[in-house]
Design a protein around this motif. Structure first.
Motif, mmCIF file in Angstrom:
data_model
loop_
_atom_site.group_PDB
_atom_site.id
_atom_site.type_symbol
_atom_site.label_atom_id
_atom_site.label_comp_id
_atom_site.label_asym_id
_atom_site.label_seq_id
_atom_site.Cartn_x
_atom_site.Cartn_y
_atom_site.Cartn_z
ATOM 1 N N UNK A 45 0.823 -1.191 0.000
ATOM 2 C CA UNK A 45 0.000 0.000 0.000
ATOM 3 C C UNK A 45 0.871 1.260 0.000
ATOM 4 N N UNK A 46 0.602 2.150 -0.925
ATOM 5 C CA UNK A 46 1.344 3.398 -1.013
ATOM 6 C C UNK A 46 2.606 3.303 -1.844
ATOM 7 N N UNK A 47 3.034 2.087 -2.178
ATOM 8 C CA UNK A 47 4.244 1.899 -2.985
ATOM 9 C C UNK A 47 3.883 1.359 -4.358
ATOM 10 N N UNK A 48 3.277 0.184 -4.394
ATOM 11 C CA UNK A 48 2.901 -0.400 -5.672
ATOM 12 C C UNK A 48 2.813 -1.907 -5.594
ATOM 13 N N UNK A 49 2.806 -2.537 -6.771
ATOM 14 C CA UNK A 49 2.643 -3.975 -6.877
ATOM 15 C C UNK A 49 3.769 -4.580 -7.701
ATOM 16 N N UNK A 50 4.401 -5.619 -7.148
ATOM 17 C CA UNK A 50 5.380 -6.426 -7.876
ATOM 18 C C UNK A 50 4.650 -7.660 -8.386
ATOM 19 N N UNK A 79 6.847 -4.062 -12.064
ATOM 20 C CA UNK A 79 6.421 -3.256 -10.925
ATOM 21 C C UNK A 79 5.481 -2.184 -11.434
ATOM 22 N N UNK A 80 4.323 -2.061 -10.784
ATOM 23 C CA UNK A 80 3.374 -1.015 -11.120
ATOM 24 C C UNK A 80 3.245 -0.106 -9.907
ATOM 25 N N UNK A 81 3.624 1.157 -10.079
ATOM 26 C CA UNK A 81 3.575 2.119 -8.976
ATOM 27 C C UNK A 81 2.126 2.421 -8.603
ATOM 28 N N UNK A 82 1.890 2.663 -7.304
ATOM 29 C CA UNK A 82 0.552 3.011 -6.835
ATOM 30 C C UNK A 82 0.216 4.444 -7.245
ATOM 31 N N UNK A 83 -1.067 4.766 -7.204
ATOM 32 C CA UNK A 83 -1.495 6.127 -7.523
ATOM 33 C C UNK A 83 -0.872 7.132 -6.564
ATOM 34 N N UNK A 84 -0.775 6.757 -5.283
ATOM 35 C CA UNK A 84 -0.184 7.637 -4.282
ATOM 36 C C UNK A 84 1.278 7.934 -4.602
ATOM 37 N N UNK A 86 2.770 7.748 -7.560
ATOM 38 C CA UNK A 86 2.811 8.575 -8.767
ATOM 39 C C UNK A 86 2.495 10.028 -8.432
ATOM 40 N N UNK A 87 1.503 10.225 -7.558
ATOM 41 C CA UNK A 87 1.113 11.576 -7.165
ATOM 42 C C UNK A 87 2.275 12.268 -6.431
ATOM 43 N N UNK A 88 2.923 11.553 -5.505
ATOM 44 C CA UNK A 88 4.034 12.127 -4.748
ATOM 45 C C UNK A 88 5.219 12.470 -5.654
ATOM 46 N N UNK A 89 5.489 11.621 -6.641
ATOM 47 C CA UNK A 89 6.613 11.876 -7.557
ATOM 48 C C UNK A 89 6.360 13.074 -8.449
ATOM 49 N N UNK A 90 5.115 13.363 -8.737
ATOM 50 C CA UNK A 90 4.768 14.442 -9.673
ATOM 51 C C UNK A 90 4.313 15.721 -9.006
ATOM 52 N N UNK A 91 4.621 15.895 -7.735
ATOM 53 C CA UNK A 91 4.264 17.135 -7.031
ATOM 54 C C UNK A 91 5.068 18.290 -7.561
#
Length: 91
Positions: A45-50, A79-84, A86-91
């Motif tokens: 949660x908050x990171x993504x899925x392997x 690896x698929x990044x979570x929406x959270x 992605x949002x944090x990386x694009x601030x």
């Protein structure tokens, strides 16, 4: 970042010894690897899925020689990044 730096961060954040933090980090990584080897999806949660994908056998052309080459089937890790994340990386 590598395991040592991650272990140092865990040690400082949790106020535990570096040895205990290293064991915790190694345990988490081992759990992720074991799950992937069994073909499971690992969702953090908050990171993504392997997850793993089975890539089929395929033919490609060597661009230098034009020769046809067959690539044997294999498993790959995705690896698929979570929406959270992605949002944090694009601030």
């Amino acid at each position: 970042m590598n395991r040592k730096i991650l272990s140092d961060i865990v040690s400082n954040d949790m106020s535990i010894t570096k040895t205990d933090a290293k064991l915790a980090v190694d345990s988490v990584i081992s759990g992720i690897l074991d799950g992937l080897l069994r073909g499971e999806k690992i969702s953090l949660m908050g990171l993504g899925t392997f997850y793993t994908l089975n890539m089929p056998e395929r033919n490609i052309r060597n661009p230098k020689t034009g020769e046809q080459i067959t690539i044997s089937p294999k498993k790959v890790i995705k690896f698929k990044a979570s929406k959270l994340l992605k949002k944090e990386l694009n601030k």
